[in-house]
Design a protein around this motif. Structure first.
Motif, PDB file in Angstrom:
ATOM      1  N   ALA A 333       0.834  -1.205   0.000  1.00 42.99           N
ATOM      2  CA  ALA A 333       0.000   0.000   0.000  1.00 42.99           C
ATOM      3  C   ALA A 333       0.866   1.252   0.000  1.00 42.99           C
ATOM      4  O   ALA A 333       0.622   2.204  -0.752  1.00 42.99           O
ATOM      5  N   VAL A 334       1.901   1.260   0.841  1.00 43.83           N
ATOM      6  CA  VAL A 334       2.788   2.426   0.925  1.00 43.83           C
ATOM      7  C   VAL A 334       3.584   2.586  -0.365  1.00 43.83           C
ATOM      8  O   VAL A 334       3.707   3.696  -0.901  1.00 43.83           O
ATOM      9  N   LEU A 335       4.125   1.476  -0.878  1.00 44.67           N
ATOM     10  CA  LEU A 335       4.928   1.541  -2.100  1.00 44.67           C
ATOM     11  C   LEU A 335       4.088   1.994  -3.280  1.00 44.67           C
ATOM     12  O   LEU A 335       4.484   2.870  -4.040  1.00 44.67           O
ATOM     13  N   SER A 336       2.907   1.394  -3.444  1.00 44.40           N
ATOM     14  CA  SER A 336       2.083   1.699  -4.615  1.00 44.40           C
ATOM     15  C   SER A 336       1.409   3.059  -4.520  1.00 44.40           C
ATOM     16  O   SER A 336       1.093   3.661  -5.547  1.00 44.40           O
ATOM     17  N   SER A 337       1.206   3.572  -3.296  1.00 41.93           N
ATOM     18  CA  SER A 337       0.552   4.877  -3.136  1.00 41.93           C
ATOM     19  C   SER A 337       1.559   5.998  -2.955  1.00 41.93           C
ATOM     20  O   SER A 337       1.598   6.949  -3.735  1.00 41.93           O
ATOM     21  N   VAL A 338       2.400   5.888  -1.934  1.00 41.85           N
ATOM     22  CA  VAL A 338       3.355   6.951  -1.629  1.00 41.85           C
ATOM     23  C   VAL A 338       4.487   6.982  -2.653  1.00 41.85           C
ATOM     24  O   VAL A 338       4.819   8.034  -3.198  1.00 41.85           O
ATOM     25  N   GLY A 339       5.054   5.812  -2.926  1.00 37.24           N
ATOM     26  CA  GLY A 339       6.192   5.759  -3.843  1.00 37.24           C
ATOM     27  C   GLY A 339       5.815   5.977  -5.287  1.00 37.24           C
ATOM     28  O   GLY A 339       6.350   6.832  -5.975  1.00 37.24           O
ATOM     29  N   MET A 340       4.812   5.205  -5.768  1.00 38.56           N
ATOM     30  CA  MET A 340       4.494   5.248  -7.176  1.00 38.56           C
ATOM     31  C   MET A 340       3.642   6.439  -7.573  1.00 38.56           C
ATOM     32  O   MET A 340       3.619   6.834  -8.722  1.00 38.56           O
ATOM     33  N   SER A 341       2.937   7.039  -6.627  1.00 43.21           N
ATOM     34  CA  SER A 341       2.170   8.239  -6.965  1.00 43.21           C
ATOM     35  C   SER A 341       3.102   9.431  -7.155  1.00 43.21           C
ATOM     36  O   SER A 341       2.680  10.467  -7.651  1.00 43.21           O
ATOM     37  N   GLY A 342       4.352   9.277  -6.755  1.00 44.71           N
ATOM     38  CA  GLY A 342       5.315  10.353  -6.936  1.00 44.71           C
ATOM     39  C   GLY A 342       5.892  10.426  -8.324  1.00 44.71           C
ATOM     40  O   GLY A 342       6.705  11.292  -8.616  1.00 44.71           O
ATOM     41  N   VAL A 343       5.463   9.521  -9.228  1.00 41.50           N
ATOM     42  CA  VAL A 343       5.937   9.549 -10.600  1.00 41.50           C
ATOM     43  C   VAL A 343       4.739   9.581 -11.527  1.00 41.50           C
ATOM     44  O   VAL A 343       3.647   9.165 -11.166  1.00 41.50           O
ATOM     45  N   PRO A 344       4.913  10.101 -12.763  1.00 39.82           N
ATOM     46  CA  PRO A 344       3.793  10.124 -13.692  1.00 39.82           C
ATOM     47  C   PRO A 344       3.255   8.728 -13.943  1.00 39.82           C
ATOM     48  O   PRO A 344       4.003   7.768 -14.072  1.00 39.82           O
ATOM     49  N   GLY A 345       1.944   8.616 -14.023  1.00 35.37           N
ATOM     50  CA  GLY A 345       1.338   7.316 -14.270  1.00 35.37           C
ATOM     51  C   GLY A 345       1.350   6.403 -13.080  1.00 35.37           C
ATOM     52  O   GLY A 345       1.086   5.206 -13.200  1.00 35.37           O
ATOM     53  N   GLY A 346       1.671   6.945 -11.883  1.00 37.08           N
ATOM     54  CA  GLY A 346       1.836   6.113 -10.693  1.00 37.08           C
ATOM     55  C   GLY A 346       0.607   5.336 -10.302  1.00 37.08           C
ATOM     56  O   GLY A 346       0.711   4.272  -9.711  1.00 37.08           O
ATOM     57  N   GLY A 347      -0.589   5.897 -10.598  1.00 39.09           N
ATOM     58  CA  GLY A 347      -1.818   5.200 -10.221  1.00 39.09           C
ATOM     59  C   GLY A 347      -1.913   3.829 -10.850  1.00 39.09           C
ATOM     60  O   GLY A 347      -2.138   2.829 -10.167  1.00 39.09           O
ATOM     61  N   TYR A 352      -0.733  -2.388 -10.833  1.00 36.48           N
ATOM     62  CA  TYR A 352       0.059  -3.514 -11.320  1.00 36.48           C
ATOM     63  C   TYR A 352       0.870  -4.158 -10.198  1.00 36.48           C
ATOM     64  O   TYR A 352       1.043  -5.376 -10.166  1.00 36.48           O
ATOM     65  N   ILE A 353       1.391  -3.335  -9.297  1.00 32.41           N
ATOM     66  CA  ILE A 353       2.136  -3.889  -8.165  1.00 32.41           C
ATOM     67  C   ILE A 353       1.240  -4.815  -7.359  1.00 32.41           C
ATOM     68  O   ILE A 353       1.620  -5.937  -7.004  1.00 32.41           O
ATOM     69  N   MET A 354       0.027  -4.352  -7.050  1.00 28.24           N
ATOM     70  CA  MET A 354      -0.913  -5.185  -6.291  1.00 28.24           C
ATOM     71  C   MET A 354      -1.245  -6.471  -7.035  1.00 28.24           C
ATOM     72  O   MET A 354      -1.310  -7.553  -6.452  1.00 28.24           O
ATOM     73  N   CYS A 355      -1.458  -6.352  -8.335  1.00 27.71           N
ATOM     74  CA  CYS A 355      -1.807  -7.539  -9.131  1.00 27.71           C
ATOM     75  C   CYS A 355      -0.674  -8.554  -9.165  1.00 27.71           C
ATOM     76  O   CYS A 355      -0.890  -9.753  -8.963  1.00 27.71           O
ATOM     77  N   THR A 356       0.548  -8.075  -9.430  1.00 21.09           N
ATOM     78  CA  THR A 356       1.667  -9.004  -9.588  1.00 21.09           C
ATOM     79  C   THR A 356       2.049  -9.679  -8.278  1.00 21.09           C
ATOM     80  O   THR A 356       2.565 -10.795  -8.283  1.00 21.09           O
ATOM     81  N   ILE A 357       1.790  -9.026  -7.137  1.00 23.51           N
ATOM     82  CA  ILE A 357       2.146  -9.626  -5.852  1.00 23.51           C
ATOM     83  C   ILE A 357       1.039 -10.522  -5.312  1.00 23.51           C
ATOM     84  O   ILE A 357       1.288 -11.651  -4.871  1.00 23.51           O
ATOM     85  N   PHE A 358      -0.206 -10.040  -5.372  1.00 21.99           N
ATOM     86  CA  PHE A 358      -1.304 -10.779  -4.730  1.00 21.99           C
ATOM     87  C   PHE A 358      -2.171 -11.580  -5.701  1.00 21.99           C
ATOM     88  O   PHE A 358      -2.774 -12.575  -5.304  1.00 21.99           O
ATOM     89  N   PHE A 359      -2.225 -11.160  -6.965  1.00 22.98           N
ATOM     90  CA  PHE A 359      -3.114 -11.847  -7.913  1.00 22.98           C
ATOM     91  C   PHE A 359      -2.424 -12.116  -9.249  1.00 22.98           C
ATOM     92  O   PHE A 359      -2.948 -11.782 -10.319  1.00 22.98           O
ATOM     93  N   PRO A 360      -1.248 -12.736  -9.212  1.00 24.00           N
ATOM     94  CA  PRO A 360      -0.489 -12.911 -10.463  1.00 24.00           C
ATOM     95  C   PRO A 360      -1.196 -13.787 -11.492  1.00 24.00           C
ATOM     96  O   PRO A 360      -0.977 -13.634 -12.689  1.00 24.00           O
ATOM     97  N   GLN A 361      -2.053 -14.706 -11.045  1.00 30.91           N
ATOM     98  CA  GLN A 361      -2.750 -15.597 -11.970  1.00 30.91           C
ATOM     99  C   GLN A 361      -4.066 -15.003 -12.463  1.00 30.91           C
ATOM    100  O   GLN A 361      -4.733 -15.594 -13.322  1.00 30.91           O
ATOM    101  N   HIS A 362      -4.456 -13.857 -11.909  1.00 35.93           N
ATOM    102  CA  HIS A 362      -5.773 -13.299 -12.236  1.00 35.93           C
ATOM    103  C   HIS A 362      -5.678 -11.816 -12.550  1.00 35.93           C
ATOM    104  O   HIS A 362      -6.588 -11.054 -12.240  1.00 35.93           O
ATOM    105  N   ILE A 363      -4.584 -11.390 -13.168  1.00 32.46           N
ATOM    106  CA  ILE A 363      -4.386  -9.976 -13.453  1.00 32.46           C
ATOM    107  C   ILE A 363      -5.508  -9.422 -14.324  1.00 32.46           C
ATOM    108  O   ILE A 363      -6.000  -8.315 -14.093  1.00 32.46           O
TER     109      ILE A 363
END
Length: 420
Positions: A333-347, A352-363
């Motif tokens: 949550a911190v990486l995908s919100s705080v870290g990735m929102s700091g760059v263009p297209g971060g949303g 994708y971070i959430m999908c690849t870590i928690f739902f890799p078979q159901h992206i």
């Protein structure tokens, strides 16, 4: 606040929401048609899959390569980032606890629940997979999002060392970032059509559980955001501003909160935040760095929605979000919100971070659900994110200028008023 500007900011969000509702209606009354138009949604998802790797590399590497700071600026920046991470983690933990008490999806979606998510990697495997892939080619896969992020950060630092934005590689990264963002903008124009097809297929496949679950999620999210302003923000203001912090914060936070809620834009709220920070007496160099950085990196509201998204999809798949997952969920949550929102297209990168870590078979199924929740939560999330930038300035000011900075500012204001 210009009414035309407000309408412009909310217009596309309205189109997206309207497309989702229309898709749900079509999928409910015409399920065969809803399933038949599913490829129109798949086209959008596949296009995003193609653009995400170069987008992540260019935007992150360019952001790191362009950093310029000196001693006090470095202290302010470091303190600001740490504060963003800490408050984001607190928000994520709060939402995790709430999701355990009041899960957004009560009954698994039948077809989705029949598919296993798969086993999570061991701790040692997660550490290795976080930093690296087997070879460079592995970085070009959407499933290697975290190693790509690490590689991009290091590449940005290396570029910074040899000249940063003035070096030929720095200029290339800046140009590539602009091109990729325009590419994403082009794809986004197709999003309403895609989401109409995606939700028509979701409702046709999973039935009324879809709309009921989204409603249940929003019932949790919106009240929580308003409670956060009246509970967490005063605590942060007290820590940063001392005995006068809470009262002063409430005297100044209304305008940023209303501006961000009205425009649905953190960037549009920057001038209001800076004006309120000046009126409060926050040191100018602190406000000038914290508030613009906060517009892209301070994402407590987004941390709320990240945990909500993960809990939502897990509930739909019939998987329990156990307490043992707390560290991983908060970190993502911190990486995908705080870290990735700091760059263009971060949303989108966060999804994708959430999908690849928690739902890799159901992206393909998880990604549009996560994006949809993000769109529905966006107004309240922006309000928390943007108005919170002003509050974080209190904490940074205390660390850089001492615990009595606000007392001195209030005394100086009174002295100035008496002199007039």
């Amino acid at each position: 606040m210009d009414k035309k500007a407000v309408m412009k900011n909310y217009r596309f969000l309205g189109f997206m929401f309207g497309a989702m509702v229309a898709g749900c209606i079509v999928g409910w009354f015409f399920p065969d048609f809803g399933k038949a138009i599913a490829p129109f949604g798949t086209v959008f998802i596949n296009m995003m899959f193609c653009v995400v790797v170069p987008l992540v590399f260019a935007s992150i590497a360019n952001s790191v390569a362009s950093v310029r700071s000196r001693k006090r600026a470095g202290k302010i920046m470091g303190t600001t980032i740490i504060t963003f991470v800490v408050t984001g983690a607190i928000a994520a933990v709060i939402m995790f606890v709430i999701m355990k008490i009041y899960p957004p999806v009560v009954e698994p979606w039948t077809d989705m629940a029949s598919e296993a998510i798969g086993e999570h990697a061991t701790l040692s495997e997660m550490i290795v997979n976080f930093f690296t892939t087997d070879d460079f080619v592995g970085l070009l896969s959407r499933s290697a999002m975290l190693p790509l992020i690490v590689f991009s950060i290091l590449f940005g630092f290396a570029t910074n060392l040899v000249g940063g934005p003035d070096h030929v590689i720095g200029k290339f990264l800046n140009g590539l970032t602009e091109v990729m963002m325009s590419f994403v903008q082009i794809i986004t124009y197709y999003a309403p059509i895609a989401f109409f097809a995606i939700f028509a297929d979701l409702v046709a496949t999973y039935g009324p559980q879809v709309t009921a679950a989204y409603g249940r999620a929003l019932i949790v999210y919106y009240p929580l955001c308003f409670l956060y302003i009246f509970i967490a923000f005063p605590i942060f203001a007290r820590i940063g501003g001392g005995k006068h912090g809470v009262k002063t914060m409430f005297q100044h936070i209304a305008r940023p909160a209303m501006m961000s809620l009205g425009t649905c834009s953190s960037t549009a709220t920057i001038p209001t935040n800076l004006r309120e920070a000046e009126d409060t007496g926050i040191p100018k160099d602190v406000a000038d760095m914290v508030i613009p950085m906060g517009a892209t990196m301070h994402m407590d509201g987004s941390c709320f929605s990240c945990v909500l998204k993960i809990a939502f999809v897990m509930g739909a798949m019939g998987t329990d979000m156990s307490w043992s997952m707390l560290p991983a969920v908060v970190a993502v949550a911190v990486l995908s919100s705080v870290g990735m929102s700091g760059v263009p297209g971060g949303g989108y990168i966060g999804e994708y971070i959430m999908c690849t870590i928690f739902f890799p078979q159901h992206i393909e199924v998880a990604f549009p659900i996560l994006v949809a929740i993000g769109n529905l939560c966006d107004p309240a999330a922006t309000m928390i994110n943007s108005s919170g930038d002003y509050v974080v300035s209190y904490i940074v000011a205390r660390i850089t200028d001492g615990k009595d900075w606000l007392d001195k500012a209030i005394a100086a204001k009174k002295e100035k008023a008496n002199a007039q």
